[in-house]
Scaffold this active site. Structure first.
Site, short mmCIF file in Angstrom:
data_model
loop_
_atom_site.label_atom_id
_atom_site.label_comp_id
_atom_site.label_asym_id
_atom_site.label_seq_id
_atom_site.Cartn_x
_atom_site.Cartn_y
_atom_site.Cartn_z
CB CYS A 52 41.12 -11.65 8.06
SG CYS A 52 40.22 -10.62 6.90
CD GLU A 94 42.92 -12.60 4.11
OE1 GLU A 94 43.28 -12.00 3.08
OE2 GLU A 94 43.52 -12.52 5.19
CG ASN A 152 46.64 -11.02 7.16
OD1 ASN A 152 45.73 -10.21 7.17
ND2 ASN A 152 46.89 -11.76 6.10
O1 ZDP Z 1 38.86 -8.86 0.62
C1 ZDP Z 1 39.82 -9.57 0.28
O2 ZDP Z 1 39.94 -9.98 -0.89
C2 ZDP Z 1 40.87 -9.89 1.33
N1 ZDP Z 1 41.66 -11.02 0.93
C3 ZDP Z 1 41.70 -8.66 1.52
C4 ZDP Z 1 42.66 -8.76 2.65
C5 ZDP Z 1 41.98 -8.60 4.00
C6 ZDP Z 1 42.97 -8.67 5.14
N2 ZDP Z 1 43.28 -10.00 5.54
C7 ZDP Z 1 42.50 -7.89 6.35
O3 ZDP Z 1 43.22 -7.94 7.34
O4 ZDP Z 1 41.49 -7.20 6.32
C8 ZDP Z 1 44.24 -8.09 4.77
#
Ligand code: ZDP
Length: 281
Positions: A221, A212, A11
């Protein structure tokens, strides 16, 4: 704009020290450009390092679509490592201001090197209004979520950002790229949602794939793994301490009985550094 490219289990994020860079006012536009994998650097998010009046340091994150989530679990591990190695913080345990409150990462040091990061992610929010989600009643457990004539059962948790967790028999065959975007944009979720597909291997191990919000399918995530662990406990499927298996490795998640906080432990890795021309340059 000088940047550092990092990832947590694939990620991946662009980290920028906003204290030193002269960034444009349109940060959403910058995130869309920089995160683009063909026309930019390529990443699942743009993370800015800023000063804080209430904590040691402040993190802002932008999704590849330009939206600004409240929190980011894999990102905050990268953020903590970056801030420590850049000398922006001196102690291995730091307090980071985010839109989800103050989050506390602690660097795991081995022979002076960062071997991983353990993060006190705070308390999960189970109240429906805080996820936020339409309808009535909390916690939101096995809630019907109709998608294309099929009723999915979602257990919903906020880790600062919204998550809808589906338990499936086989995560490899889960329709992540079809059901994910439909649930992300479902009218039940006024601020959209992240969507997790979880296979329970046993009470201590979960397998996860994730769609996501604002980013699409990613390899991992962190907040989603925390939400999945909480959902596993809420539905009686798993223990409070679980290993979450993702495509590129594992996260350890613990939902503490003592203080109700969720703890996440995992890697944070630097890949490369570079300079990105800001539009107009
Ligand atoms: O909440 C959102 O809009 C997510 N896309 C934010 C990113 C979450 C992430 N993948 C995590 O590791 O918590 C970075």
């Amino acid at each position: 704009m000088h940047f550092v490219k990092m990832h947590g289990l694939g990620n991946d994020f662009i980290l920028v020290n906003a204290l030193e860079e002269n960034l444009p006012g349109d940060l959403a536009g910058l995130a869309r450009q920089a995160c683009n994998r063909r026309f930019g650097i390529g990443a699942d998010g743009l993370i800015l390092v800023l000063t804080s009046e209430v904590a040691d340091i402040r993190m802002r994150i932008f999704n590849p679509d330009g939206s600004e989530p409240e929190m980011c679990g894999n990102g905050i591990r990268c953020f903590a490592r970056y801030a420590y190695e850049a000398g922006l913080v001196r102690e291995p345990e730091i307090r980071v201001e985010t839109l989800a409150g103050i989050i506390k990462p602690r660097l795991i040091l081995k022979d002076g090197k960062v071997a991983g990061v353990r993060v006190d992610m705070g308390e999960p929010r189970l109240e429906r209004e805080l996820i936020p989600m339409a309808g009535e009643g909390s916690p939101v457990v096995d809630e019907p979520v109709p998608v294309d004539g099929i009723t999915w059962r979602g257990t919903c948790v906020s880790m600062g950002n919204p998550h809808c967790v589906f338990f499936v028999a086989n995560v490899a065959g889960a329709p992540v790229t079809e059901v994910g975007p439909a649930v992300e944009n479902h009218p039940l979720f006024p601020r959209r949602t992240n969507v997790e597909f979880i296979e329970v291997m046993n009470r201590g191990e979960l397998k996860m794939r994730v769609w996501e919000r604002g980013a699409g399918e990613t390899l991992a995530c962190g907040t989603g793994a925390c939400a999945a662990a909480v959902a596993g406990v809420l539905t009686g499927r798993s223990n409070r301490e679980v290993t979450v298996h993702l495509a590129a490795g594992d996260l350890q998640i613990e939902w503490s009985q003592e203080n109700n906080h969720v703890y996440m432990t995992g890697p944070a890795v630097e890949v490369f550094r570079g300079d990105f021309p800001l539009s107009g340059d």
